[in-house]
Motif scaffolding. Sequence first.
Motif, PDB file in Angstrom:
ATOM      1  N   SER A 145     -38.093  20.077  81.156  1.00 19.82           N
ATOM      2  CA  SER A 145     -37.625  18.827  81.765  1.00 19.82           C
ATOM      3  C   SER A 145     -36.179  18.528  81.386  1.00 19.82           C
ATOM      4  CB  SER A 145     -38.533  17.676  81.333  1.00 19.82           C
ATOM      5  OG  SER A 145     -38.040  16.448  81.811  1.00 19.82           O
ATOM      6  N   TYR A 173     -43.039  21.946  77.987  1.00 17.65           N
ATOM      7  CA  TYR A 173     -42.832  21.047  79.116  1.00 17.65           C
ATOM      8  C   TYR A 173     -41.587  20.187  78.892  1.00 17.65           C
ATOM      9  CZ  TYR A 173     -47.637  22.165  80.558  1.00 17.65           C
ATOM     10  OH  TYR A 173     -48.780  22.815  80.948  1.00 17.65           O
ATOM     11  N   THR A 174     -41.401  19.728  77.649  1.00 17.24           N
ATOM     12  CA  THR A 174     -40.262  18.866  77.344  1.00 17.24           C
ATOM     13  C   THR A 174     -38.943  19.610  77.503  1.00 17.24           C
ATOM     14  OG1 THR A 174     -41.653  17.667  75.761  1.00 17.24           O
ATOM     15  CG2 THR A 174     -39.284  17.358  75.585  1.00 17.24           C
ATOM     16  N   LEU A 216     -42.635  14.600  82.393  1.00 16.64           N
ATOM     17  CA  LEU A 216     -42.679  15.774  81.513  1.00 16.64           C
ATOM     18  C   LEU A 216     -42.022  15.505  80.158  1.00 16.64           C
ATOM     19  CD1 LEU A 216     -41.869  18.687  84.010  1.00 16.64           C
ATOM     20  CD2 LEU A 216     -44.092  18.056  83.033  1.00 16.64           C
ATOM     21  N   LEU A 217     -41.079  14.564  80.105  1.00 13.76           N
ATOM     22  CA  LEU A 217     -40.460  14.226  78.814  1.00 13.76           C
ATOM     23  C   LEU A 217     -41.472  13.661  77.818  1.00 13.76           C
ATOM     24  CD1 LEU A 217     -37.000  12.605  79.646  1.00 13.76           C
ATOM     25  CD2 LEU A 217     -37.447  14.797  78.525  1.00 13.76           C
ATOM     26  N   LEU A 242     -39.857  25.042  87.679  1.00 10.43           N
ATOM     27  CA  LEU A 242     -38.585  24.796  87.001  1.00 10.43           C
ATOM     28  C   LEU A 242     -38.108  26.033  86.244  1.00 10.43           C
ATOM     29  CD1 LEU A 242     -39.215  21.189  85.622  1.00 10.43           C
ATOM     30  CD2 LEU A 242     -37.921  21.850  87.653  1.00 10.43           C
ATOM     31  N   LEU A 283     -33.020  18.095  83.998  1.00 11.44           N
ATOM     32  CA  LEU A 283     -32.219  16.869  84.019  1.00 11.44           C
ATOM     33  C   LEU A 283     -30.739  17.174  83.814  1.00 11.44           C
ATOM     34  CD1 LEU A 283     -34.531  14.458  81.984  1.00 11.44           C
ATOM     35  CD2 LEU A 283     -33.938  14.271  84.406  1.00 11.44           C
ATOM     36  N   LEU A 340     -39.709  14.742  86.274  1.00  8.23           N
ATOM     37  CA  LEU A 340     -39.072  15.133  85.007  1.00  8.23           C
ATOM     38  C   LEU A 340     -39.274  14.064  83.927  1.00  8.23           C
ATOM     39  CD1 LEU A 340     -35.740  16.610  86.412  1.00  8.23           C
ATOM     40  CD2 LEU A 340     -37.862  17.804  85.839  1.00  8.23           C
ATOM     41  N   GLN A 341     -39.298  12.806  84.347  1.00  5.09           N
ATOM     42  CA  GLN A 341     -39.523  11.735  83.374  1.00  5.09           C
ATOM     43  C   GLN A 341     -40.922  11.816  82.770  1.00  5.09           C
ATOM     44  OE1 GLN A 341     -38.981   7.805  84.974  1.00  5.09           O
ATOM     45  NE2 GLN A 341     -38.793   6.864  82.944  1.00  5.09           N
ATOM     46  N   THR A 372     -45.439  22.445  87.954  1.00  6.04           N
ATOM     47  CA  THR A 372     -44.050  21.974  87.985  1.00  6.04           C
ATOM     48  C   THR A 372     -43.198  22.738  86.982  1.00  6.04           C
ATOM     49  OG1 THR A 372     -44.852  19.776  88.614  1.00  6.04           O
ATOM     50  CG2 THR A 372     -42.580  19.933  87.826  1.00  6.04           C
ATOM     51  N   VAL A 373     -43.755  22.988  85.796  1.00  7.38           N
ATOM     52  CA  VAL A 373     -43.022  23.743  84.766  1.00  7.38           C
ATOM     53  C   VAL A 373     -42.763  25.164  85.238  1.00  7.38           C
ATOM     54  CG1 VAL A 373     -43.097  24.557  82.383  1.00  7.38           C
ATOM     55  CG2 VAL A 373     -43.977  22.294  82.939  1.00  7.38           C
ATOM     56  N   HIS A 390     -48.367  18.117  91.147  1.00 10.91           N
ATOM     57  CA  HIS A 390     -48.035  17.691  89.788  1.00 10.91           C
ATOM     58  C   HIS A 390     -49.057  16.712  89.226  1.00 10.91           C
ATOM     59  CE1 HIS A 390     -45.440  16.696  86.362  1.00 10.91           C
ATOM     60  NE2 HIS A 390     -45.741  15.406  86.598  1.00 10.91           N
TER      61      HIS A 390
END
Length: 359
Positions: free
Chosen positions: A272, A268-269, A260-261, A235, A276, A257-258, A231-232, A224
């Motif tokens: 994430s 990406y957002t 990616l926000l 997910l 979450l 995840l934080q 990572t995306v 990452h």
Amino acid sequence: PAGAAACVGAGAGAAASEADDAAAAEAAAQCARMHIANCRQQLAAVKSQGRPTEALGQPPAVASASNVAHEAAAARPQRPGSGRHKSIGTSMGDSIAAPAAPLADAARVAQERSAFAPAPKIEPELPPPRYKQPPAAPRIAMPEPPRAAPISSHRQGPIGLDPAAFMQNGGAAPRDDLLLRDLLGGSAMQVSVLTNRLTALRVLSRFWAAGDVKQMLSQLLQLHQSNPAITVDVLRAGPLQNTTLDLVDALTLLPLLQSLLASQFEEYTVASIEALAMLLRSFGSLIATTYHSAHEGVGVDLSMETRYERCKECYTLFEGMRAQLHELARQGSRKHATPAAKLLSSMVEVLRLPPQGAQ
């Protein structure tokens, strides 16, 4: 003849009267007509007796009568008249001059005419204009726009576009290998990035297929840092949804995840926020219960202390993303606004977060 001379003399005397010149002229003309009629009767009588008419000539009485009339008119003083009745013609070729109208009569007639004449029309004098009207702008003839041809509803292709012009080999569909070569040609950097990304996903897929989720997450944490897109991809592929996770795995995923926000890419957002929400459904109740009832037990419980520390860390990470989720929820026109608002409401309800701004 003597009667003709008397008529001419009477006519001349009447013409000399200043009372009525017009009546005198009419009387003279009547006498002349009577004389002419008498002459015609005498001429007809002579022709009936067979006497030659060439020897007769002009009767002396007629000549003397005309001379008397001319002498009477010449003896009378001439006055400028109105110009009416210059002479009176007869059928015998002779004429008797009519006297002109007196000057007094002409003046009287002119005075009467001027009395009844209409008054001259007086045009009102307008004041000069205070300002000058600007000249009218010239009219410019605008060309009529061309009319578009009607569009048929039975057309089989786009209007004004030939699809065959954008295809190779005279309109034939290109082969897949040629199309792939054209797309990748001249993009060595892109080929290198995609190749490295594919290699990393294959490594992670082997760990997941073997059931070693912790090793997969550990490897994902290292990848990452260099490429968040990996990572995306993990997910979005869904292995985390079908795998049994614990609090340790949640602590490994929450920092990723934080980060990616705060990404500038909306994809990406959204990925994430979805991850979450999954972790909150799985561990939200456990985190809230452990965090809010940590000091209710009696004695020392090492496993409980360890769980409390992990739940506290997860609670802190969730609470730290509260401001980011609030900011994302305010962007109503973006794709992630609604999921962010729902996640924020669930966090406040499940984790029993204090009101925003409270210590």
